[in-house]
Design a protein around this motif. Structure first.
Motif, mmCIF file in Angstrom:
data_model
loop_
_atom_site.group_PDB
_atom_site.id
_atom_site.type_symbol
_atom_site.label_atom_id
_atom_site.label_comp_id
_atom_site.label_asym_id
_atom_site.label_seq_id
_atom_site.Cartn_x
_atom_site.Cartn_y
_atom_site.Cartn_z
ATOM 1 N N ILE A 27 -4.899 8.983 -37.332
ATOM 2 C CA ILE A 27 -5.850 8.194 -38.429
ATOM 3 C C ILE A 27 -4.787 7.459 -39.245
ATOM 4 O O ILE A 27 -3.975 8.019 -39.631
ATOM 5 N N VAL A 28 -4.943 6.256 -39.316
ATOM 6 C CA VAL A 28 -4.131 5.328 -40.009
ATOM 7 C C VAL A 28 -4.595 4.813 -41.345
ATOM 8 O O VAL A 28 -5.565 3.815 -41.162
ATOM 9 N N ILE A 29 -4.038 5.240 -42.470
ATOM 10 C CA ILE A 29 -4.630 4.726 -43.662
ATOM 11 C C ILE A 29 -3.925 3.478 -44.155
ATOM 12 O O ILE A 29 -2.525 3.376 -44.049
ATOM 13 N N PRO A 30 -4.629 2.482 -44.274
ATOM 14 C CA PRO A 30 -4.190 1.047 -44.746
ATOM 15 C C PRO A 30 -3.058 1.176 -45.943
ATOM 16 O O PRO A 30 -3.390 1.967 -46.845
ATOM 17 N N LYS A 31 -2.281 0.165 -45.993
ATOM 18 C CA LYS A 31 -1.511 0.053 -47.091
ATOM 19 C C LYS A 31 -1.768 0.186 -48.312
ATOM 20 O O LYS A 31 -1.495 0.626 -49.350
ATOM 21 N N SER A 42 -12.608 0.775 -41.021
ATOM 22 C CA SER A 42 -11.120 0.405 -40.852
ATOM 23 C C SER A 42 -10.720 0.835 -39.564
ATOM 24 O O SER A 42 -11.119 1.815 -38.980
ATOM 25 N N ASP A 43 -9.712 0.285 -38.656
ATOM 26 C CA ASP A 43 -9.348 0.697 -37.477
ATOM 27 C C ASP A 43 -8.966 2.348 -37.737
ATOM 28 O O ASP A 43 -8.194 2.641 -38.565
ATOM 29 N N THR A 44 -9.309 2.855 -36.351
ATOM 30 C CA THR A 44 -9.005 4.315 -36.365
ATOM 31 C C THR A 44 -9.763 5.375 -37.387
ATOM 32 O O THR A 44 -9.800 6.258 -37.454
ATOM 33 N N GLY A 78 0.450 6.811 -42.302
ATOM 34 C CA GLY A 78 -0.055 5.647 -43.103
ATOM 35 C C GLY A 78 0.511 4.329 -42.453
ATOM 36 O O GLY A 78 1.216 4.192 -41.339
ATOM 37 N N GLU A 79 -0.171 3.259 -42.892
ATOM 38 C CA GLU A 79 0.241 1.789 -42.206
ATOM 39 C C GLU A 79 1.658 1.318 -42.391
ATOM 40 O O GLU A 79 2.192 1.600 -43.603
#
Length: 260
Positions: free
Chosen positions: A101-105, A164-166, A258-259
């Motif tokens: 799971i990627v958390i956006p910046k 958001s993606d993922t 994280g992104e």
């Protein structure tokens, strides 16, 4: 029966999980299929998203405790919904078991898990009743409805807070032999129990949703409906690991990053 999609030798396949072994399938899991005769150990493949839904539906607030907590969080009067509410999510947000799971910046950091039962539709249906609604269900899988709470509060829609993606892990497989009243959901963060509730303690059950939805829209094989979560979700940060287990179905596990 447990159906899954997996990647082997760089190609995606469909199969039936039997113990720790996958029997490869050709054809359509919802219609006509046959066994190819090829079998693979589960540990030798990469588990993929169990299906790419034609339409991705979600239930609104659907558990008593969660409804009360969300009202307190929003500073509004607590009021139970009078009927099922149905939303949509982006298929592009889906990701598989054991992925990141990627958390956006630019996220606020207030990113939370929501462990949910996922209904998989197996046949075309319209104008179902509560009594026959479950007849269109192929099986059930598990979802984690990841949510960025600041975005959820400041955007007019949930376009990035939920999509958001993922942000939509789903899997690891589809279980067709399920008794709803026997299901129990447990969420673990870094191996520690973070939430635990009876899965079927919903304000509006699967049959309630499908009968109402099918009054206005046709349900198709491969559609999915995520059924909501109970208790207050917890925060996740890069480096965490989150597991959503529904007893009788399986465990969906994902890492948090994280992104770049």
């Amino acid at each position: 029966m447990r159906w899954l999609r997996y990647v082997s030798d760089g190609e995606s396949h469909c199969g039936i999980l039997e113990g720790d072994e996958i029997a490869e399938i050709s054809g359509d899991m919802f219609a006509h299929y046959s066994r190819t005769g090829r079998k693979l150990p589960l540990g030798s493949v990469t588990i993929d998203i169990p299906l790419i839904p034609r339409t991705f539906y979600t239930a609104g607030i659907n558990y008593l405790v969660h409804a009360r907590q969300q009202a307190e969080l929003a500073g509004t009067a607590f009021k139970l919904p009078e009927k099922p509410d149905v939303n949509y999510r982006g298929v592009s947000a889906l990701t598989a078991h054991d992925t990141q799971i990627v958390i956006p910046k630019d996220s606020s950091g207030k990113v939370q898990f929501e462990g949910e039962l996922v209904v998989v539709i197996g046949r075309q249906a319209r104008n179902l009743t509560k009594e026959n609604a479950l007849s269109c269900v192929f099986g059930y899988t598990i979802g984690n409805d990841v949510s960025e709470r600041r975005w959820q509060g400041i955007d007019r829609t949930l376009w990035r807070a939920k999509n958001s993606d993922t942000f939509k892990p789903m899997g690891p497989w589809i279980e067709t032999d399920v008794e709803l009243d026997r299901l129990h959901t447990t969420v673990r963060l870094n191996g520690q129990e973070a939430a635990s509730f009876r899965t079927n303690d919903m304000l509006f059950g699967v049959a309630d949703h499908l009968s109402l939805m099918s009054r206005y829209m046709t349900l198709y094989p491969g559609d999915v409906l995520w059924m909501g979560t109970d208790l207050m979700p917890g925060d996740m940060v890069p480096g965490d690991s989150v597991e959503v287990e529904i007893a009788g179905i399986g465990t969906l596990r994902n890492r948090v990053g994280g992104e770049d």
